[in-house]
Write a protein that holds these residues in place. Structure first.
Motif, PDB file in Angstrom:
ATOM      1  N   VAL A 171       0.851  -1.172   0.000  1.00 18.68           N
ATOM      2  CA  VAL A 171       0.000   0.000   0.000  1.00 18.68           C
ATOM      3  C   VAL A 171       0.898   1.236   0.000  1.00 18.68           C
ATOM      4  O   VAL A 171       1.977   1.241   0.565  1.00 18.68           O
ATOM      5  N   SER A 172       0.456   2.289  -0.648  1.00 23.89           N
ATOM      6  CA  SER A 172       1.256   3.511  -0.740  1.00 23.89           C
ATOM      7  C   SER A 172       0.851   4.492   0.344  1.00 23.89           C
ATOM      8  O   SER A 172      -0.161   4.326   1.029  1.00 23.89           O
ATOM      9  N   ALA A 173       1.647   5.561   0.469  1.00 22.85           N
ATOM     10  CA  ALA A 173       1.316   6.613   1.422  1.00 22.85           C
ATOM     11  C   ALA A 173      -0.026   7.249   1.078  1.00 22.85           C
ATOM     12  O   ALA A 173      -0.809   7.600   1.972  1.00 22.85           O
ATOM     13  N   GLU A 174      -0.314   7.387  -0.212  1.00 19.66           N
ATOM     14  CA  GLU A 174      -1.585   7.971  -0.629  1.00 19.66           C
ATOM     15  C   GLU A 174      -2.762   7.130  -0.159  1.00 19.66           C
ATOM     16  O   GLU A 174      -3.786   7.669   0.303  1.00 19.66           O
ATOM     17  N   GLY A 175      -2.631   5.798  -0.262  1.00 23.13           N
ATOM     18  CA  GLY A 175      -3.693   4.916   0.187  1.00 23.13           C
ATOM     19  C   GLY A 175      -3.912   5.008   1.692  1.00 23.13           C
ATOM     20  O   GLY A 175      -5.052   5.024   2.174  1.00 23.13           O
ATOM     21  N   VAL A 176      -2.817   5.088   2.448  1.00 22.65           N
ATOM     22  CA  VAL A 176      -2.920   5.203   3.899  1.00 22.65           C
ATOM     23  C   VAL A 176      -3.573   6.523   4.284  1.00 22.65           C
ATOM     24  O   VAL A 176      -4.430   6.578   5.178  1.00 22.65           O
ATOM     25  N   LEU A 177      -3.191   7.604   3.626  1.00 23.27           N
ATOM     26  CA  LEU A 177      -3.777   8.916   3.925  1.00 23.27           C
ATOM     27  C   LEU A 177      -5.275   8.931   3.622  1.00 23.27           C
ATOM     28  O   LEU A 177      -6.054   9.585   4.327  1.00 23.27           O
ATOM     29  N   LYS A 178      -5.673   8.203   2.588  1.00 21.79           N
ATOM     30  CA  LYS A 178      -7.089   8.118   2.259  1.00 21.79           C
ATOM     31  C   LYS A 178      -7.853   7.415   3.381  1.00 21.79           C
ATOM     32  O   LYS A 178      -8.953   7.841   3.770  1.00 21.79           O
ATOM     33  N   ILE A 179      -7.267   6.354   3.911  1.00 24.61           N
ATOM     34  CA  ILE A 179      -7.883   5.642   5.028  1.00 24.61           C
ATOM     35  C   ILE A 179      -7.970   6.548   6.249  1.00 24.61           C
ATOM     36  O   ILE A 179      -9.007   6.633   6.917  1.00 24.61           O
ATOM     37  N   LEU A 180      -6.898   7.261   6.545  1.00 22.57           N
ATOM     38  CA  LEU A 180      -6.862   8.123   7.725  1.00 22.57           C
ATOM     39  C   LEU A 180      -7.876   9.260   7.640  1.00 22.57           C
ATOM     40  O   LEU A 180      -8.457   9.668   8.649  1.00 22.57           O
ATOM     41  N   SER A 181      -8.095   9.764   6.450  1.00 23.81           N
ATOM     42  CA  SER A 181      -9.034  10.877   6.289  1.00 23.81           C
ATOM     43  C   SER A 181     -10.487  10.429   6.361  1.00 23.81           C
ATOM     44  O   SER A 181     -11.370  11.214   6.707  1.00 23.81           O
ATOM     45  N   SER A 182     -10.740   9.150   6.066  1.00 24.60           N
ATOM     46  CA  SER A 182     -12.119   8.644   6.028  1.00 24.60           C
ATOM     47  C   SER A 182     -12.515   7.900   7.302  1.00 24.60           C
ATOM     48  O   SER A 182     -13.671   7.951   7.718  1.00 24.60           O
ATOM     49  N   CYS A 183     -11.572   7.191   7.892  1.00 19.03           N
ATOM     50  CA  CYS A 183     -11.854   6.403   9.099  1.00 19.03           C
ATOM     51  C   CYS A 183     -11.480   7.242  10.323  1.00 19.03           C
ATOM     52  O   CYS A 183     -10.417   7.050  10.927  1.00 19.03           O
ATOM     53  N   ILE A 184     -12.353   8.145  10.683  1.00 21.34           N
ATOM     54  CA  ILE A 184     -12.018   9.159  11.692  1.00 21.34           C
ATOM     55  C   ILE A 184     -11.996   8.592  13.111  1.00 21.34           C
ATOM     56  O   ILE A 184     -11.504   9.268  14.029  1.00 21.34           O
ATOM     57  N   PHE A 185     -12.489   7.372  13.307  1.00 22.24           N
ATOM     58  CA  PHE A 185     -12.485   6.770  14.642  1.00 22.24           C
ATOM     59  C   PHE A 185     -11.277   5.852  14.853  1.00 22.24           C
ATOM     60  O   PHE A 185     -11.160   5.211  15.900  1.00 22.24           O
ATOM     61  N   LEU A 186     -10.385   5.792  13.873  1.00 20.08           N
ATOM     62  CA  LEU A 186      -9.246   4.880  13.929  1.00 20.08           C
ATOM     63  C   LEU A 186      -8.340   5.210  15.120  1.00 20.08           C
ATOM     64  O   LEU A 186      -7.903   6.352  15.279  1.00 20.08           O
ATOM     65  N   GLN A 187      -8.050   4.183  15.926  1.00 23.12           N
ATOM     66  CA  GLN A 187      -7.209   4.345  17.109  1.00 23.12           C
ATOM     67  C   GLN A 187      -5.882   3.617  16.986  1.00 23.12           C
ATOM     68  O   GLN A 187      -4.912   3.972  17.660  1.00 23.12           O
TER      69      GLN A 187
END
Length: 287
Positions: A171-187
């Motif tokens: 997975v690329s940094a772009e893919g991770v950033l997309k997850i981080l921006s959408s999954c706002i409850f991620l701990q």
């Protein structure tokens, strides 16, 4: 206590209570011993009460035939009758069984399928059915999360995620950033071995101070070994050495034989068995 006090029989307990008690027993005993005790206990273990949480990771490590794994999952998930909340399994060998899991994921909150051979399309096509997940583990699934398709699918369909483990994925940094921006409850986010994620610890601490991130850089060999030992310790803590069970035509579990590892299960799997492809699959090497 008065001498004439009447004690309640165990077989009179409500199925929910029996299911809670049996959930603390080893899988082998729940499937082979408990059903033989009495009719009430048999009803409890064949109904959904014992199968709201299914953890067969240890059993999967001893079962090297994908058809047996598929049949076991189909048996237990069907018993859950739509009430499955947690599933822990390892080494899935095809997209069809992952699709079966997703179709029965209406109540699923935790899904752990590490070291599975799943295709990109297989995960993307079923991601929408897993929208209720709060914990997803796809670690060491070498065919998954390449070209960021799955990362975008996770970001688009799983907004409730609190914990995500995708160790050793492409997975690329772009893919991770997309997850981080959408999954706002991620701990918690595990990125160990995701070498294409060019984001350092300073970035995560500044942008996501309340989230724990493991990786992408593995600190050292011995640290990695220690983490792996901690991860596996629970699998082997009970000292169990069983591998599989023989299934009889009358719908009852037979006695356990150690040589089932070599010869496999009886084709008469269980009363609610299903027809499956008999082709064997090779156990995937660890990354």
């Amino acid at each position: 206590m008065e001498e004439n006090c009447k004690l309640r029989n165990w077989d009179e307990l409500i199925p929910d209570a029996l299911g809670l008690i049996f959930s603390h027993l080893p899988l082998q005993e729940v499937l082979t011993v408990v059903p033989r005790v009495c009719k009430a206990w048999n009803r409890a273990v064949t109904g959904p009460y014992c199968w709201q949480e299914i953890d067969i990771e240890l059993w999967c490590n001893r079962c090297h035939q994908s058809d047996h794994l598929d049949r076991m999952l189909q048996l237990l998930i069907n018993r859950s009758s739509g009430s499955l909340r947690k599933l822990s399994v390892t080494g899935l060998q095809n997209d069809s069984i992952f699709s079966f899991i997703a179709q029965h994921a209406g109540s699923l909150k935790t899904l752990k399928v590490p070291r599975s051979c799943l295709s990109n399309s297989g995960v993307v096509n079923e991601a929408e059915k897993l929208s209720s997940l709060t914990f997803l583990d796809l670690s060491y699934c070498s065919s998954v999360v390449s070209h960021d398709d799955e990362a975008y699918a996770i970001a688009r369909t799983m907004p409730k995620l609190k914990r995500l483990e995708i160790a050793y994925h492409r997975v690329s940094a772009e893919g991770v950033l997309k997850i981080l921006s959408s999954c706002i409850f991620l701990q918690f986010l595990e990125l160990r071995g995701c070498w294409d994620v060019q984001l350092d610890n300073k970035f995560f601490k500044e942008k996501f101070p309340d989230m724990k991130v493991l990786g992408p850089r593995v600190i050292g060999f011995y640290d990695m070994i220690n983490d792996w030992e901690d991860c596996c310790s629970d699998y082997f803590s009970d000292g169990s050495d069983y591998l599989a069970w023989e299934f009889l035509e009358d719908g009852e579990m037979g006695e356990f034989y150690e040589d089932e590892f070599e010869h496999g299960w009886d084709d008469n799997f269980y009363a609610d068995r299903v027809n499956i492809d008999r082709e064997l699959h090779i156990w995937p090497p660890s990354p």
